[in-house]
Motif scaffolding. Structure first.
Motif, PDB file in Angstrom:
ATOM      1  N   SER A 163    -101.697 -33.559  65.274  1.00 59.43           N
ATOM      2  CA  SER A 163    -101.508 -34.671  64.170  1.00 59.43           C
ATOM      3  C   SER A 163    -101.958 -35.174  63.350  1.00 59.43           C
ATOM      4  CB  SER A 163     -99.794 -34.996  63.946  1.00 59.43           C
ATOM      5  OG  SER A 163     -99.655 -35.464  65.780  1.00 59.43           O
ATOM      6  N   LYS A 164    -101.602 -35.431  62.453  1.00 60.00           N
ATOM      7  CA  LYS A 164    -102.046 -36.643  61.545  1.00 60.00           C
ATOM      8  C   LYS A 164    -101.925 -38.145  61.977  1.00 60.00           C
ATOM      9  CE  LYS A 164    -100.701 -34.596  57.453  1.00 60.00           C
ATOM     10  NZ  LYS A 164    -100.704 -34.065  56.263  1.00 60.00           N
TER      11      LYS A 164
ATOM     12  N   LEU B 289    -101.724 -28.747  55.591  1.00 61.78           N
ATOM     13  CA  LEU B 289    -102.130 -30.541  55.905  1.00 61.78           C
ATOM     14  C   LEU B 289    -101.855 -31.179  55.032  1.00 61.78           C
ATOM     15  CD1 LEU B 289    -103.500 -29.776  59.709  1.00 61.78           C
ATOM     16  CD2 LEU B 289    -101.348 -30.448  58.796  1.00 61.78           C
TER      17      LEU B 289
ATOM     18  N   GLU C  92     -97.032 -32.812  58.568  1.00 58.01           N
ATOM     19  CA  GLU C  92     -97.531 -33.247  59.418  1.00 58.01           C
ATOM     20  C   GLU C  92     -98.390 -33.458  60.321  1.00 58.01           C
ATOM     21  OE1 GLU C  92     -96.842 -36.654  56.587  1.00 58.01           O
ATOM     22  OE2 GLU C  92     -97.794 -37.746  58.645  1.00 58.01           O
TER      23      GLU C  92
ATOM     24  N   CYS D 179    -106.659 -34.038  62.180  1.00 50.48           N
ATOM     25  CA  CYS D 179    -105.753 -34.403  62.948  1.00 50.48           C
ATOM     26  C   CYS D 179    -106.414 -34.892  64.077  1.00 50.48           C
ATOM     27  CB  CYS D 179    -104.925 -32.905  63.647  1.00 50.48           C
ATOM     28  SG  CYS D 179    -103.700 -32.429  61.282  1.00 50.48           S
TER      29      CYS D 179
END
Ligand code: DTR
Length: 346
Positions: free
Chosen positions: A157-158, A201, A207, A225
């Protein structure tokens, strides 16, 4: 009136020439056939790496009698029309990720459940053996050449996911049963095939996403990410399928080569995948300094408890689809235990 000698001789020569041409054509046909093999993700990803290995082995083991023209990155068929395209003969061979078509592959989804697979090697051999034993009708319109799975899934994830609270309303890409898993964990799953993830993304539609870690390197997701949360979620099942008419047209010796490759390719791909996950994490740490996050033991246990009911839910659906669901799950666990002994996680 008899025709002059010369024209009779020319007619004979023409007939002899046509016979030679047709014999040459038959011999040429017997000498080599080229099959098209469609795949949906980028060439560097593991479904395509295994495709190239299989293609090379088939050409080698048939002494060049069969050539495989590969089409990675959806250049012939994409993820969503792969199964239909192979059934219709738009490609001779295709690689499908069954999780993209929920409801179509109830049997295969047994291996897309939270049943505790810890490696792609064990999951791939289990899936292949289950398929051999049950020969499910979901594949009755094609010839299945091999099957394999991803490694266990985790969250990439970011923004960091450090606890289950961080997942509340969190928009995350997940397909198949993993979408249900993420919903059970309180997030908002967004289902899409892997090739659509980079744009989602980039646009902020999601997210993060849930799959096996090797895509951090293979699709360079580690760049955007940088937070990876270990969740030990289900694997994703794949199958390599062939158009039935194309299969029926193959010589028996070629069919034997491909049948012998079935289980071998499942093992090869599982082992490649498990090793490549290790390499991808190492690469991502060095290049982008990713952060590997572990939930607390309590949070991890709560997550596993929340998703465990999905097994029973699958069992009820599978029984309605006419599958011996309980028997399949018992065989799955037995095969999983057998292969965990034979191929212990490093
Ligand atoms: N994410 C699952 C399975 C998968 C894991 N790695 C890759 C690489 C390329 C395509 C798919 C996958 C999926 O989307 O099917």
């Amino acid at each position: 009136m008899r025709r002059p000698y010369a024209s009779r001789a020319m007619a004979l020569c023409a007939a002899a020439l046509m016979l030679c041409v047709s014999l040459l054509a038959t011999t040429a046909r017997a000498e080599s056939v080229t099959l098209s093999y469609a795949n949906f993700p980028p060439a560097i990803t593991f479904p395509c790496v295994q495709m190239e290995r299989w293609a090379k082995e088939v050409e080698k083991r048939t002494n060049g009698k069969v050539k495989i023209q590969t089409y990675p990155a959806s250049t012939l068929l994409g993820a969503k029309n792969m199964f239909r395209g192979v059934v219709k003969g738009q490609a001779d061979i295709g690689c499908i990720s069954m999780s993209y078509q929920p409801g179509v592959f109830p049997f295969s989804f047994s291996c897309n459940l939270p049943v505790g697979f810890t490696s792609a090697t064990v999951a791939s051999l289990t899936l292949w053996d289950l398929y051999q034993k049950y020969q499910p009708k979901e594949f009755s319109r094609v010839k299945v050449l091999t099957m394999f799975t991803s490694a266990p899934s985790h969250i990439m994830s970011k923004t960091p996911v450090r606890s289950l609270a961080d997942l509340e309303g969190y928009e995350v890409r997940a397909s198949g049963t993993l979408a249900k898993v993420m919903a059970k964990l309180g997030s908002t799953p967004v289902a899409m095939p892997m090739p659509e993830v980079p744009e989602a993304l980039q646009k902020g539609v999601i997210e993060g996403f849930v799959t096996s870690f090797e895509v951090l390197k293979d699709m360079n997701f580690a760049e955007g990410c940088r937070y990876e949360t270990y969740m030990d979620l289900p694997v994703y099942p794949f199958a390599v399928i062939m158009n039935k008419r194309a299969w029926d047209g193959l010589d028996d010796d070629v069919k034997k080569v491909m049948n012998d490759l079935g289980r071998e390719q499942a093992l090869w791909t599982g082992q490649y995948m498990d090793q490549h996950v290790i390499e991808a994490l190492d690469w991502s740490k060095k290049k982008y300094d990713i952060e590997l996050i572990h939930l607390s033991p309590e949070q991890y246990a709560i997550a596993q408890d929340k998703i465990a009911p999905l097994v029973q839910e699958w069992q009820e659906t599978a029984n309605k689809d006419g599958l011996p669901a309980e028997k399949i799950l018992l065989d799955l666990q037995a095969l999983k235990a057998k292969y965990e002994k034979e191929y212990p996680v490093q």
